[in-house]
Design a protein around this motif. Structure first.
Motif, PDB file in Angstrom:
ATOM      1  N   MET A  92       0.836  -1.169   0.000  1.00 32.68           N
ATOM      2  CA  MET A  92       0.000   0.000   0.000  1.00 32.68           C
ATOM      3  C   MET A  92       0.890   1.245   0.000  1.00 32.68           C
ATOM      4  SD  MET A  92      -2.625   1.731   2.700  1.00 32.68           S
ATOM      5  CE  MET A  92      -3.569   0.401   3.221  1.00 32.68           C
ATOM      6  N   ILE A  93       0.615   2.158  -0.917  1.00 30.98           N
ATOM      7  CA  ILE A  93       1.365   3.416  -1.010  1.00 30.98           C
ATOM      8  C   ILE A  93       0.477   4.535  -0.484  1.00 30.98           C
ATOM      9  CG2 ILE A  93       2.429   5.071  -2.571  1.00 30.98           C
ATOM     10  CD1 ILE A  93       3.157   2.743  -4.365  1.00 30.98           C
ATOM     11  N   ILE A  94       0.999   5.296   0.445  1.00 31.60           N
ATOM     12  CA  ILE A  94       0.263   6.413   1.028  1.00 31.60           C
ATOM     13  C   ILE A  94       0.838   7.706   0.476  1.00 31.60           C
ATOM     14  CG2 ILE A  94      -0.373   7.581   3.144  1.00 31.60           C
ATOM     15  CD1 ILE A  94      -0.045   4.885   4.564  1.00 31.60           C
ATOM     16  N   PHE A  95      -0.017   8.494  -0.206  1.00 34.99           N
ATOM     17  CA  PHE A  95       0.438   9.759  -0.762  1.00 34.99           C
ATOM     18  C   PHE A  95      -0.650  10.809  -0.579  1.00 34.99           C
ATOM     19  CE2 PHE A  95      -1.725   7.582  -4.134  1.00 34.99           C
ATOM     20  CZ  PHE A  95      -2.462   8.573  -4.754  1.00 34.99           C
TER      21      PHE A  95
ATOM     22  N   PHE B 168       4.332   8.789   1.859  1.00 36.84           N
ATOM     23  CA  PHE B 168       4.553   8.225   3.195  1.00 36.84           C
ATOM     24  C   PHE B 168       4.813   9.337   4.208  1.00 36.84           C
ATOM     25  CE2 PHE B 168       5.716   4.598   0.478  1.00 36.84           C
ATOM     26  CZ  PHE B 168       4.799   3.682   0.964  1.00 36.84           C
ATOM     27  N   PHE B 169       4.034  10.419   4.119  1.00 39.32           N
ATOM     28  CA  PHE B 169       4.061  11.561   5.036  1.00 39.32           C
ATOM     29  C   PHE B 169       5.352  12.363   4.968  1.00 39.32           C
ATOM     30  CE2 PHE B 169       1.366   8.224   6.868  1.00 39.32           C
ATOM     31  CZ  PHE B 169       0.137   8.866   6.787  1.00 39.32           C
ATOM     32  N   VAL B 170       6.149  12.180   3.925  1.00 37.68           N
ATOM     33  CA  VAL B 170       7.387  12.942   3.719  1.00 37.68           C
ATOM     34  C   VAL B 170       7.152  13.921   2.567  1.00 37.68           C
ATOM     35  CG1 VAL B 170       9.821  12.818   3.097  1.00 37.68           C
ATOM     36  CG2 VAL B 170       8.803  11.014   4.496  1.00 37.68           C
ATOM     37  N   PRO B 171       7.241  15.245   2.833  1.00 39.66           N
ATOM     38  CA  PRO B 171       7.048  16.206   1.742  1.00 39.66           C
ATOM     39  C   PRO B 171       8.201  16.122   0.744  1.00 39.66           C
ATOM     40  CG  PRO B 171       7.621  17.327   3.778  1.00 39.66           C
ATOM     41  CD  PRO B 171       7.469  15.886   4.115  1.00 39.66           C
ATOM     42  N   LEU B 172       7.866  15.971  -0.545  1.00 41.40           N
ATOM     43  CA  LEU B 172       8.891  15.760  -1.560  1.00 41.40           C
ATOM     44  C   LEU B 172       9.143  16.985  -2.429  1.00 41.40           C
ATOM     45  CD1 LEU B 172       8.030  12.142  -2.702  1.00 41.40           C
ATOM     46  CD2 LEU B 172       9.819  12.882  -1.146  1.00 41.40           C
TER      47      LEU B 172
END
Length: 90
Positions: free
Chosen positions: A1-4, A41-45
């Motif tokens: 599962m990918i969380i975005f 995954f809760f990391v701002p890119l």
């Protein structure tokens, strides 16, 4: 599962004395930068959108400004310790 998703950030760049276009009162305006970033995954890119706004402290009205106007207003706020009341957008 990918969380975005996306997450918004609000940065206050300066406080500038301007003549409000909505209420007509000479008052302080907060110059703000709103950035929306894509997150994985809760990391701002990376930023998805960037907007510059001024908000009147008297009536609360917000006006959108361009990046060039924002740079000009920041330079004006940094160099002028005794501000004059100037209309927004000039």
């Amino acid at each position: 599962m990918i969380i975005f998703g996306t997450k918004g950030y609000l940065y206050q760049l300066a406080i500038i004395t301007l003549l409000c276009g909505n209420c007509g009162n000479p008052s302080a305006h907060a110059l703000r930068k709103r950035v929306v970033k894509f997150t994985l995954f809760f990391v701002p890119l990376f930023p998805v959108s960037v907007k510059y706004l001024t908000q009147c402290t008297f009536c609360g009205d917000q006006q959108r400004v361009t990046a060039e106007q924002s740079d000009h207003l920041q330079a004006q706020a940094a160099q002028d310790p005794n501000p004059q009341f100037t209309p927004l957008g000039q």
